[in-house]
Design a protein around this motif. Structure first.
Motif, short mmCIF file in Angstrom:
data_model
loop_
_atom_site.label_atom_id
_atom_site.label_comp_id
_atom_site.label_asym_id
_atom_site.label_seq_id
_atom_site.Cartn_x
_atom_site.Cartn_y
_atom_site.Cartn_z
N GLY A 192 -11.25 7.99 48.63
CA GLY A 192 -11.46 7.22 50.10
C GLY A 192 -10.31 6.58 50.50
N ARG A 193 -9.17 6.39 49.48
CA ARG A 193 -7.92 5.98 49.73
C ARG A 193 -6.98 6.77 50.06
N PHE A 194 -7.08 8.21 50.20
CA PHE A 194 -6.20 9.28 50.90
C PHE A 194 -5.96 9.09 52.41
N PRO A 195 -4.87 8.94 52.71
CA PRO A 195 -4.52 8.75 54.46
C PRO A 195 -5.09 10.00 55.06
N VAL A 196 -5.56 9.70 56.47
CA VAL A 196 -5.96 10.65 57.17
C VAL A 196 -5.00 11.80 57.45
N MET A 197 -3.65 11.62 57.15
CA MET A 197 -2.67 12.72 57.47
C MET A 197 -2.78 13.43 56.33
N TYR A 198 -3.06 13.10 54.98
CA TYR A 198 -3.46 13.83 53.76
C TYR A 198 -4.54 14.83 54.13
N TRP A 199 -5.57 14.46 54.55
CA TRP A 199 -6.86 15.27 54.83
C TRP A 199 -6.62 16.49 55.80
N LYS A 200 -5.67 16.03 56.77
CA LYS A 200 -5.30 17.21 57.92
C LYS A 200 -4.48 18.15 57.20
N TYR A 201 -3.61 17.63 56.41
CA TYR A 201 -2.84 18.57 55.66
C TYR A 201 -3.49 19.58 54.77
N LEU A 202 -4.62 19.13 54.11
CA LEU A 202 -5.56 19.87 53.42
C LEU A 202 -6.35 20.82 54.55
N GLY A 258 12.81 17.40 56.54
CA GLY A 258 11.35 17.09 56.66
C GLY A 258 10.73 18.14 55.97
N ARG A 259 9.67 17.85 55.57
CA ARG A 259 8.70 19.17 54.80
C ARG A 259 8.18 19.99 55.93
N ARG A 260 7.38 19.50 57.03
CA ARG A 260 6.86 20.31 58.22
C ARG A 260 7.65 21.30 58.60
N SER A 261 9.16 20.98 58.98
CA SER A 261 9.68 22.17 59.26
C SER A 261 9.92 23.35 58.27
N MET A 262 10.02 23.09 57.06
CA MET A 262 10.34 24.06 55.83
C MET A 262 9.04 24.56 55.64
N LEU A 369 -1.67 19.43 63.97
CA LEU A 369 -2.49 18.49 63.29
C LEU A 369 -1.43 17.63 62.46
N LEU A 370 -0.20 18.19 62.36
CA LEU A 370 0.88 17.32 61.67
C LEU A 370 2.14 17.20 62.50
N PRO A 371 2.18 15.87 62.91
CA PRO A 371 3.30 15.57 63.98
C PRO A 371 4.51 15.98 63.39
N ARG A 372 5.52 16.17 64.33
CA ARG A 372 7.04 16.19 63.97
C ARG A 372 7.53 14.81 63.28
N ARG A 384 6.66 6.74 65.08
CA ARG A 384 5.96 7.54 66.06
C ARG A 384 4.42 7.19 65.95
N SER A 385 3.86 6.97 64.46
CA SER A 385 2.47 6.44 64.53
C SER A 385 2.07 6.07 63.22
N PRO A 386 2.24 5.07 63.09
CA PRO A 386 2.17 4.41 61.57
C PRO A 386 0.78 4.27 61.09
N GLU A 387 -0.08 4.02 62.00
CA GLU A 387 -1.56 4.12 61.55
C GLU A 387 -1.92 5.34 60.90
N MET A 388 -1.33 6.46 61.23
CA MET A 388 -1.58 7.81 60.62
C MET A 388 -1.44 7.63 59.00
N CYS A 389 -0.65 6.75 58.58
CA CYS A 389 -0.51 6.64 57.14
C CYS A 389 -1.49 5.80 56.37
N GLN A 390 -2.62 5.06 57.07
CA GLN A 390 -3.57 4.22 56.41
C GLN A 390 -4.65 5.00 55.96
N PRO A 391 -5.09 4.42 54.87
CA PRO A 391 -6.31 5.08 54.15
C PRO A 391 -7.41 5.31 54.90
N LEU A 392 -8.36 6.11 54.57
CA LEU A 392 -9.64 6.27 55.40
C LEU A 392 -10.44 4.96 54.94
N SER A 393 -10.29 4.35 53.72
CA SER A 393 -11.09 3.21 53.39
C SER A 393 -10.15 2.09 53.55
#
Length: 401
Positions: A192-202, A258-262, A369-372, A384-393
């Motif tokens: 539950g502590r994984f951030p939203v962005m991690y789940w989008k990455y999965l 950045g990882r996304r570009s690679m 799903l994964l912003p620049r 850009r979007s600091p709230e995306m780093c917040q955990p689900l819980s």
């Protein structure tokens, strides 16, 4: 750990290009069986990686868990050579991948914690270079041994035990220094502590993975085109050399760009190679495409895990990397089973059209799903979007980094 990866991949890759041929020509297995075995083995590896990662975070033990995994993987190699049916080889192959899965997440957590964040991509690139260098040397050694009249195909499995045990010895010199964090009370406590962005990455990883079947079908495609076993093994070695050479530069560039570009670049390379294998009947072009595919292998291996490490807090790093790898394995299982059915019942080119289709789906998912700005040691650019780093819980005070 990079040297341990070098030895263990010499051991593993001595066998990998031989396995499809051993299964089909010695043990009489079909293409569907090849896909089933390799898909199940890869899934077992990555599910084990998810479990061992969570266990490693809970116990705050990296080295001891990794050491067990390295030993089991080494022990499995001669057991494969002793098999007289595909079912026996399947059991030994599962043991090999379970050992590999058990060691991988704790090893990756050791690597991630051994350097500062801004150099994390290079650290994973260095380990990836050792891994892929072993994958280059292993097939060369197998080809050399097979050229000797007194060495048969089964002997390769027995001799692979030696570098596997050397890898175990290297791990003994590693210092276990996990992050000073509070252990989780149970294996799933941190999900539950994984951030939203991690789940989008999965999710992106899963979409792309539906078309990312076993490399065994690439080897069978080369055999179908008329390449000899030794030539196929040598080409597979060159494929891994390319992956080794690109791993560290890819990690370095991911620290800068950045990882996304690679990761996007690796998806595009996979798409081009898949379309080439589907469309080409040229005996010269296919080997070139196989070598180009090595670029995808080298980039995706190091960048994929680095981004997973970026997107979770330090105390859940092994868990995050482990479940990322579990996602890769589960969907490669599905892709490999589907590829086996396509190979046997529709046509060999259909395997690679399927890979190209899901590469396009994965590219779209990555862009949407994964912003620049995702990656580069950060969850996502705070501007850009600091709230995306917040955990689900919201039950925990400490936000993810």
């Amino acid at each position: 750990m990079a040297i341990a990866s070098l030895f263990t991949d010499i051991s593993t890759e001595m066998l990998y290009p031989v396995l499809p041929v051993f299964l089909t020509q010695t043990l009489g297995a079909s293409g569907s069986i090849v896909g089933l075995i390799d898909g199940c083995a890869q899934a077992a590896q990555n599910i084990a990686q998810g479990i061992s990662g969570a266990l490693s975070d809970r116990l705050r033990k990296r080295k001891s868990i990794a050491l067990i995994g390295y030993f089991l993987a080494a022990l499995s190699k001669p057991l494969m050579g002793l098999s007289t049916s595909w079912t026996g080889l399947f059991g030994a192959r599962m043991l090999d991948r379970l050992g590999t899965g058990a060691r991988s997440a704790p090893r990756d957590a050791l690597i991630a914690s051994s350097v500062e964040e801004k150099k994390r991509g290079r650290a994973f690139g260095l380990e990836g270079a050792g891994d892929n260098a072993g994958a280059f040397l292993g097939p060369l050694l197998a080809a050399l041994l097979l050229s000797l009249p007194q060495v048969g195909i089964r002997s390769i499995f027995y001799l692979a035990l030696i570098p596997g045990l050397l890898a175990v010895c290297m791990v003994l010199f590693v210092t276990d220094n996990p992050e000073a964090v509070v252990a989780q009370s149970r294996l799933g406590a941190g999900l539950g502590r994984f951030p939203v962005m991690y789940w989008k990455y999965l999710l992106v990883t899963a979409l792309f993975g539906l078309g990312c079947s076993s490399n065994a079908f690439l080897i069978l495609r080369l055999q179908e085109a008329g390449m000899s076993l030794q030539a196929t093994i040598l080409l597979y070695s060159v494929f891994n050399l390319v992956a080794a050479l690109v791993s560290y530069p890819a990690g370095y560039l991911s620290d800068q760009w950045g990882r996304r570009s690679m990761l996007l670049l690796s998806f595009v390379i996979f798409l081009i190679a898949s379309l080439g294998f589907a469309l080409s009947r040229n005996g010269i072009l296919l080997p070139v495409l196989f070598v180009v595919y090595g670029l995808y292998q080298g980039i995706s291996r190091s960048i994929g895990k680095t981004l997973a490490a970026d997107l979770v807090p330090p105390e859940l790093r092994a868990t995050g990397i482990g479940w990322y790898s579990a996602t890769v394995g589960l969907f490669q299982l599905v892709a490999s089973i589907v590829a086996g059915e396509l190979w046997d019942h529709i046509g060999h080119a259909a395997v690679f059209y399927d890979g190209a289709l899901f590469a396009v789906v994965g590219i779209i998912g990555l862009l949407v799903l994964l912003p620049r700005g995702t990656g580069n040691g950060l969850c996502i650019s705070a501007s850009r979007s600091p709230e995306m780093c917040q955990p689900l819980s919201t039950d925990h005070e400490r936000p993810t980094q």
